[in-house]
Design a protein around this motif. Sequence first.
Motif: not given
Length: 282
Positions: A144-147, A150-161, A186-192
């Motif tokens: 799941t999305i770990r504590m 959030l910043a990684e998820v928001l950045k990823l969404d902005s880049a894709a959208f 290093n547990r970097a978020v690449s998708g969600f």
Amino acid sequence: MTAELPITRISPKNGPAVMRLTQDMGWDHQRADWETILKVGAVFGHLDAAGELLSAAAVFPYGRDFAAVGMVMVRPGMQGRGLGQALVEKCLSVLPAPEAAVGLVSTVEGRRLYEKLGFLPVAEIATWRRRGAPLPVAEERLPTIRMGALAEVLKLDSAAFGAPRFELIKRRLSQADRKAVLEGDNRAVSGFGLRVPRGPETAISPVIAPDSAGALRLIRNLAAQEDGMLRIDILAGQADLAGGLAEMGFVLANSSPLMTLGGKPLTIDSSRYFAVTAQAFL
């Protein structure tokens, strides 16, 4: 009664009237959906003397370069009098920048109006649904999305959208009953992806991944053990994704044109943005 009725900014205090209009339209949006819409967008409408909502439309500015228009509704019996056109024009008038690209997903009934206002089709949104025996738990259990992510998820969404929409994604995260991420080194978020209950159906939305294989991994995890109606809205033309959905038991329900004002190119990176957040939000 005509489009000369004054246009009103709709606020949470109009919530009961908004829900009555939604039900009269036969749409399935729930109170939680409208709370998000009112939080992240500007909603306008026509009210009659008794305070009943005759029409509504919303605009969602994402930064200065892109905005979505959605939730355009005119009460049955009041259609064909210019109310919808007046509201869409109002939405366009409050954009943060006049040169911003504007997108919307059109209904069959609304397409003629949007074309009249200068919108042109640039893509298709395909709606897939699944109902039947629940899918088994995926062999690969994604985290799941770990504590702290959030910043990684928001950045990823902005880049894709292609535009920032932080408040929308944070609201969607709060509505989701299941969240899944793809992690790299290093547990970097690449998708969600998120699974969001919406009354009679549950939406898988959005889904952002580095490729279609990653998108399907997310969808399998999010769809597992759901015994109700599942829905996902994807950018049409993604053959690998569509094939994977069909293997999971999803069925193509319909397609709707994605239109932009003047036919401007989308800011969306279709190689990473696989399922929209909702047709209203894109």
